[in-house]
Design a protein around this motif. Sequence first.
Motif, PDB file in Angstrom:
ATOM      1  N   THR A 110     -35.407 -80.321 -14.835  1.00 14.94           N
ATOM      2  CA  THR A 110     -35.465 -79.544 -16.083  1.00 14.94           C
ATOM      3  C   THR A 110     -35.469 -78.043 -15.805  1.00 14.94           C
ATOM      4  N   ASP A 111     -34.457 -77.607 -15.056  1.00 13.19           N
ATOM      5  CA  ASP A 111     -34.178 -76.183 -14.811  1.00 13.19           C
ATOM      6  C   ASP A 111     -35.224 -75.489 -13.947  1.00 13.19           C
ATOM      7  N   PHE A 159     -40.984 -73.506  -7.150  1.00 12.56           N
ATOM      8  CA  PHE A 159     -40.968 -73.608  -8.617  1.00 12.56           C
ATOM      9  C   PHE A 159     -40.191 -72.449  -9.258  1.00 12.56           C
ATOM     10  N   ALA A 160     -39.132 -72.032  -8.586  1.00 10.62           N
ATOM     11  CA  ALA A 160     -38.286 -70.969  -9.140  1.00 10.62           C
ATOM     12  C   ALA A 160     -37.504 -71.500 -10.328  1.00 10.62           C
ATOM     13  N   ASP A 161     -37.413 -70.715 -11.363  1.00 10.42           N
ATOM     14  CA  ASP A 161     -36.553 -71.033 -12.495  1.00 10.42           C
ATOM     15  C   ASP A 161     -35.096 -71.014 -12.021  1.00 10.42           C
ATOM     16  N   LEU A 162     -34.258 -71.873 -12.611  1.00 12.92           N
ATOM     17  CA  LEU A 162     -32.856 -71.929 -12.215  1.00 12.92           C
ATOM     18  C   LEU A 162     -32.178 -70.565 -12.311  1.00 12.92           C
ATOM     19  N   ALA A 215     -31.429 -63.875 -11.198  1.00 13.54           N
ATOM     20  CA  ALA A 215     -32.139 -63.048 -12.170  1.00 13.54           C
ATOM     21  C   ALA A 215     -33.501 -62.612 -11.612  1.00 13.54           C
ATOM     22  N   THR A 216     -33.960 -61.445 -12.020  1.00 14.33           N
ATOM     23  CA  THR A 216     -35.293 -60.974 -11.645  1.00 14.33           C
ATOM     24  C   THR A 216     -36.268 -61.254 -12.781  1.00 14.33           C
ATOM     25  N   ARG A 217     -37.550 -61.315 -12.415  1.00  8.28           N
ATOM     26  CA  ARG A 217     -38.595 -61.554 -13.411  1.00  8.28           C
ATOM     27  C   ARG A 217     -39.684 -60.510 -13.252  1.00  8.28           C
ATOM     28  N   PRO A 218     -40.255 -60.032 -14.365  1.00  5.85           N
ATOM     29  CA  PRO A 218     -41.301 -59.009 -14.256  1.00  5.85           C
ATOM     30  C   PRO A 218     -42.626 -59.561 -13.752  1.00  5.85           C
TER      31      PRO A 218
END
Length: 735
Positions: free
Chosen positions: A68-69, A160-163, A169-172
């Motif tokens: 699930t992504d 557990f990285a998001d797809l 993509a970067t995340r804050p």
Amino acid sequence: MQDGNALPLSSPRPDAVGVGIPQFYIPATASFQERRPRTLKHGDTFAVFDHNGDILSGPGSPEGLFHTDTRHLSHLDLRVNGARPMLLSSTLREDNAGLTCDLTNPDLFEGGRLVIERDLIHIRRSKFLWNGRCHERLAVRNFSTEPRRLRLELHFAADFADLFEVRGATRPCYGQRHAPDVGADQVLFAYTGLDGRRRTTRLRFDPVPKALSADTAIFDLDLAPRARCVLCLDAGCTDEVPDRPARPSFMLSIRAARRALRQSSSRAAAVATSNEIFDEALRRSVADLYMLMTDKDGGPYPYAGIPWFSTAFGRDAIITAYQMLWMDPAVARGVLCYLAENQATDEDASADAEPGKILHEVRAGEMAELGEVPFRRYYGSVDSTPLFVMLAAAYLERTGDLDTIRRLWPHVEAALGWIDRYGDRDGDGFVEYGRRTEGGLANQGWKDSHDSVFHADGRLADGPIALCEVQGYVYAAKTGAAAMARRLGLAAVAARLDGEAGRLRSRFEEVYWCEELGTYALALDGRKRPCRVRSSNAGLTLFTGIAAPERASQVVGQLMDTTSFSGWGIRTVPNTEARYNPMSYHNGSVWPHDNALIALGFSRYGHQGAVTRIFDGLFAASTHMDLRRLPELFCGFPRRRGTGPTLYPVACAPQAWAAATPLSLLQASLGLSFDPAGRRIHFERPRLPGFLSEVTLRGVTLGGARIDLLIRRHGDEVVVSPLNRHGEVSVVTVS
């Protein structure tokens, strides 16, 4: 969200998207083709391994176990006495039910002394996915004449990285990654996301390892000559902390997985031909399609592709179902039911949703749940809605299943209402797109990269944009809806829709035809100026039937000349255009599904010779591909004697609509259609490409009847002969 047991997540990847990078761009620092990954999928879980069966994720790598992504396993590395085993072979089962990697030991040294010569230890890794779990079996055998002591180490990690993070993509900020819970025979990894969901990965080993830590399992093996031992492990993915269920048996689980695949694909008609290599390509295509299927409440639904698109897409699933319709209509019914259930009912600018609009994409990862990407339930495609109506009409024409259409009719009416009210924003009679917020997709046709719609001088078109093929989809939607309405006894509705379709067709010819190009303009920009660009989009006007018959030959000629047709397939734009780049995503590459739909259009207008040229080119391309698998796309360089096509570095494979391409090319060549009311199967101007002299279709269904057919080429003519017949069905051939 931190607590005393939380560990910091890894820092952003060095290839993460930064300022100036196009929207939702997938960075490419390494080519998939260099690693030639092996993929497995079941339901909402998929895995990407290297040839050894390892997961060695890193910059540019799609490898991992995903559910699930979310990537639930980011590293899995097998070592023998500290060394990486050598690859002997890596094979996916023909039905995609499992991956087998045969490995052997390299020369193994201790203190500079050779202790085990290479090729004495054989390791067979067998892997498959089933019900959210990756199962693996390691069979280790000593072919030495002496007893051997081995240390097998399995190194592992779960990030557990998001797809979308894996894509670049970067995340804050992040949620909590909890300290691993290590037991005697298992390790539990857990992460609580900012969305409040707790995601876990449980690794379990059998037998109990000699040593087990948060990142390594160690097994010491003492093997007599010719002796063999077996180790098993499994990785279970969940969105919550599971109980400790009984360990699922490897053999019972793999039998269940194989049985499920056989049952799902048994609905489909079978194809056998005179060409063994083409048969291999067909078997891989069918296996890929049924691996990509995910069972929904309404039936089977093909996910778009691995690794980046293993989820429900509207456009991709509709086109895939259309391509498969002749051989397995149940897929179309499943797609229609799922999309109807998820049709937009309200306006939501952040999701580009409007009442009646059909889904573009669904995502279940943390970034989608938090709105960091807009795709949790996203409606930003201009063509999914008319394509939905087209597929419903084609499903009725193929099956005669009026009960299903009756249930879907309110959704068809809502889709037609969206076309007229929201699709045609300015009331000029054409459907155009423009995102509602800056977060939505800028381009919302199938060519959705940022630079795919442009003018002859290379300037990008300003929106709202009215693509030529979308007008064709609307035309086909209205004519198809009219046919459904007549079957439902709604004569006045049918007459109104036929009138609207006729007026659209006339207006389309007036505005889109470019005499100086000999084809239809790519699009109209926001100021209604035609984008006078030759493109493959014009071929889709033949697929939908909106193109005037007297202009079809010019469109075909333009698409099949050497500027557009590479020898392997039709390019998205010819090499004469300002933005032509054979290595681009949409401006000069070759997409198999695009060619398949164009071929169906050529067949509609009677250009069977062009169909067989496309068929020949794409089949020849597949013979150079890993596993005979047509990828999402490949580069548009010209075909040269003695060489294969140039591969695109990050093309998804398998990709559903690419996998379905040989099936629709076969349909286009044979001019195959169905008449449920008359219980007839039609072959109009059937032809076979040069590499096929004979085709056998088994288990073709029509209503409750089934028939087997033998199709043979005699010179330029094709003869269709019924073999076995069960029920009332006849065959009509028109030369």
